[in-house]
Design a protein around this motif. Sequence first.
Motif, PDB file in Angstrom:
ATOM      1  N   UNK A  43     -52.454 -11.756  47.616  1.00 53.00           N
ATOM      2  CA  UNK A  43     -51.750 -10.499  47.821  1.00 53.00           C
ATOM      3  C   UNK A  43     -52.613  -9.564  48.650  1.00 53.00           C
ATOM      4  N   UNK A  44     -52.391  -9.575  49.979  1.00 51.41           N
ATOM      5  CA  UNK A  44     -53.239  -8.742  50.834  1.00 51.41           C
ATOM      6  C   UNK A  44     -52.944  -7.263  50.627  1.00 51.41           C
ATOM      7  N   UNK A  45     -54.018  -6.454  50.555  1.00 56.00           N
ATOM      8  CA  UNK A  45     -53.825  -5.017  50.382  1.00 56.00           C
ATOM      9  C   UNK A  45     -54.635  -4.249  51.414  1.00 56.00           C
ATOM     10  N   UNK A  46     -54.181  -3.045  51.695  1.00 56.32           N
ATOM     11  CA  UNK A  46     -54.893  -2.167  52.619  1.00 56.32           C
ATOM     12  C   UNK A  46     -56.355  -2.077  52.178  1.00 56.32           C
ATOM     13  N   UNK A  47     -57.275  -2.361  53.092  1.00 55.41           N
ATOM     14  CA  UNK A  47     -58.688  -2.251  52.773  1.00 55.41           C
ATOM     15  C   UNK A  47     -59.330  -3.573  52.370  1.00 55.41           C
ATOM     16  N   UNK A  48     -58.577  -4.655  52.396  1.00 53.31           N
ATOM     17  CA  UNK A  48     -59.239  -5.930  52.062  1.00 53.31           C
ATOM     18  C   UNK A  48     -60.213  -6.298  53.172  1.00 53.31           C
ATOM     19  N   UNK A  49     -61.225  -7.096  52.821  1.00 57.99           N
ATOM     20  CA  UNK A  49     -62.301  -7.360  53.778  1.00 57.99           C
ATOM     21  C   UNK A  49     -62.122  -8.746  54.397  1.00 57.99           C
ATOM     22  N   UNK A  50     -62.946  -9.018  55.426  1.00 58.18           N
ATOM     23  CA  UNK A  50     -62.898 -10.326  56.077  1.00 58.18           C
ATOM     24  C   UNK A  50     -63.280 -11.439  55.105  1.00 58.18           C
ATOM     25  N   UNK A  51     -64.151 -11.117  54.133  1.00 54.75           N
ATOM     26  CA  UNK A  51     -64.502 -12.127  53.130  1.00 54.75           C
ATOM     27  C   UNK A  51     -63.277 -12.467  52.288  1.00 54.75           C
ATOM     28  N   UNK A  52     -62.516 -11.413  51.933  1.00 56.26           N
ATOM     29  CA  UNK A  52     -61.273 -11.647  51.179  1.00 56.26           C
ATOM     30  C   UNK A  52     -60.328 -12.506  52.008  1.00 56.26           C
ATOM     31  N   UNK A  53     -60.262 -12.192  53.307  1.00 59.52           N
ATOM     32  CA  UNK A  53     -59.369 -12.927  54.196  1.00 59.52           C
ATOM     33  C   UNK A  53     -59.771 -14.404  54.263  1.00 59.52           C
ATOM     34  N   UNK A  54     -61.069 -14.653  54.431  1.00 61.88           N
ATOM     35  CA  UNK A  54     -61.528 -16.044  54.517  1.00 61.88           C
ATOM     36  C   UNK A  54     -61.211 -16.803  53.236  1.00 61.88           C
TER      37      UNK A  54
END
Lengths: 429, 334
Positions: A174-185
């Motif tokens: 669940x992507x949220x405003x402010x997620x980081x590239x680490x979260x994305x990876x």
Amino acid sequence: MQQNRNVERRTILKAAGASLAVAGLGATATACGGGSDSADGTVTIRYAWWGAEDRAEKIKKTIALFEKKYPKIKVKTDFQPYTDFWKKFNTQASGGNPPDVFQNAIGFLRKYDAKNVLLDLSEQVKAGNLSMEGFRAGLDKFGEIDGKLLGVPVGSNSMSLVIDQPVYTKAGVKPEQGWTWDDFDAAMKKIRDKTGRAGDSGMYGVMYLYDLYLRQNGKAFFTEDSLGFTEADLKQWWSKAEKGLEEGLYADPKKVAQIKPKSAVSAELAGGEFTWDNFTLRYSSEGKSEYRLAPIPTTDGKKTGQYLGSLMLSASKRTQHPKEVAQFIDFMVHEPEVAKIMGYDRGVPATQAQYDAFTPTDEVNKAIAAYEESLVEAGVLEPITPHPNGADICEAAFLRIGEELAMGKRSVDDAVKQFFTESKTALGS
Amino acid sequence: MGTTVTHAPATESLSKDERSEPRHGPVDSPRPAALKRRGRRETLAGYLFMSPWIAGFLLLTAGPMIASLYFAFTDYNLFDPPKWIGLDNFSEMFADPRWRHSVQVTLWYVVVGTPLKLLAALGVALLLAQKRRGQAFYRAAFYAPSLIGASVSIAIVWKAIFSDDAVVDRTQKLFGVDVGGWSGDPDLIIYSLVALTVWQFGAPMVIFLAGLKQVPRELYEAAEVDGAGKLRRFWNITLPMISPVLFFNVLLETIHSFQIFSSAYIVGGGAGGNSCGPADGSMVYTCYLYVQGFENSRMGLASAMAWMLLVAVALVTAVLFWSQKRWVHYEEGA
């Protein structure tokens, strides 16, 4: 029977004669001077834009409205897909016969200004034929370069992550405003493991996304006249891409190449991709799934580096009818009825009047509106990065060399070197 | 007539009527004024009939060629006036790895595609040269692809056939080969272009057919009597007898192959993609020329590339002409 055939032939001959006469008249009109004024003062302007059939339908309706309000102005249209559009435009413009008014984007403003193709519309604003009032969020300054008004925004859009919602739900991301590239990876890995689909279609070649990443780190893709990053920066970006490809996080580049011009997301090769938010509309008509918008990952959990991009209308410096062209642009950006027809097809309408006139009722358009509002609320929007003369060639090179890297035709070092060589030629630095 | 017979009888010896008759055979001057006038009128009429072609040639071929030769030595972006830069375009071209890549791709395409196409054309021509039922139909059917070959639609169909999960991909999977579609693979896409050109073998086939018809039957009969087998007859009679036709086909097809553009442009790029195929996989010479000229607005450089191509094709043609002494066999008096 015989009789009939004769009559028919006579009618045909007459019709042919008539059309010849018309063609002759047309030729005379063109010969004496410029353009297409006919005896009763009717003026014809040519309007060229890029897009596809669905946009053509909408634009036809808006032009019918315009011609009703301005019966003395006729509008002839011409459209092509994006890349073909610029090839044709180049040829026409260099032959001294560009369309009077045409769709334009930020990457081309300086280029065609340097080539003396664009009309400075500020004269027409002064003359009262074109109003620059009522634009949303500072968009009125968007087409200004070196004090000249070279384009008028018709709609704004922003980079986003368009996702295949069911895929993300299945993966539990669940992507949220402010997620980081680490979260994305981490999300990319989850999608690959839980759905068997690649997480992304190949972000390493998207110039506008890399620009955001650079801006998050205090740099930018372009400066006024050059590149705003170093070879080491790009090496880091593309090394990460190479690793992701090896791990199967990104879609098979060969398959992505094959399905073009369809997108990898709507072809179910990837769970999402970074692109302009209004593309959600296109994907919805291409694919079967539900497409939604997710925020851009960040470096520090706050700054996305985003800005509003925009499609614009520009006029040719060689137009014989600057007044009518200005009236046309004015109508297209301010008339509320136009917004009701176009919707978010070219981004969210640029003027407040048009923005208010269109209330989205379907899920996809609603999602786009909500996304743009969330950007304003989060306060992440910044001024746009400059696009120097030659930016369009740099973008094409970035995309192509990114693809060569993905297909294993180049090493990272080689790709970086090649991109810098080509960009320096394109930017003349 | 008299005892002195020459190739051109002297005009004095002719009667007035004979003089005004049109004559075949060479006529010695001085010609009478009436004939001269007629000659001039005929010449004029000739030029008049040729004038559309001459005008077309001057306006659409010679003019642009001279302009392009000039542009080849200039920096010309279509908008600003051309700037003379001497040989810079050529040195930039040779130093450009993308240019060298396009030369490689084109040479590979010519060297592999042309012989395959000619083999196919000759093979089918040999089959169709024999008398059998429905011969006309087969000839038309095999020629058809060449008629529609230049069209964009065929290239689009080709792209569809060779893309991922399409006919070719599925068929090769049946045989346990899984390499994916060809048109998205930078290493395979060029093979699909070769397949396309081979499929369009109709034009050389028709010429081969005409050549095969000219071979005298007696030669085969004599060879058969001497006990020559089929292969032997083909090798020692057919091939030498059709070698002038073969030469003509080799020459024409080689030149055509160098000029491949539309199929590569469409199978490789189409709408929205890189014009030259995935990772430049199908970037033939003219494709890169087009990219430089129309995408990058470097008309000067593109013109230089065009002239390079002309020189290259002229060289290859010259080599072929030089080589024909060794293998092309002309019948006496033919």
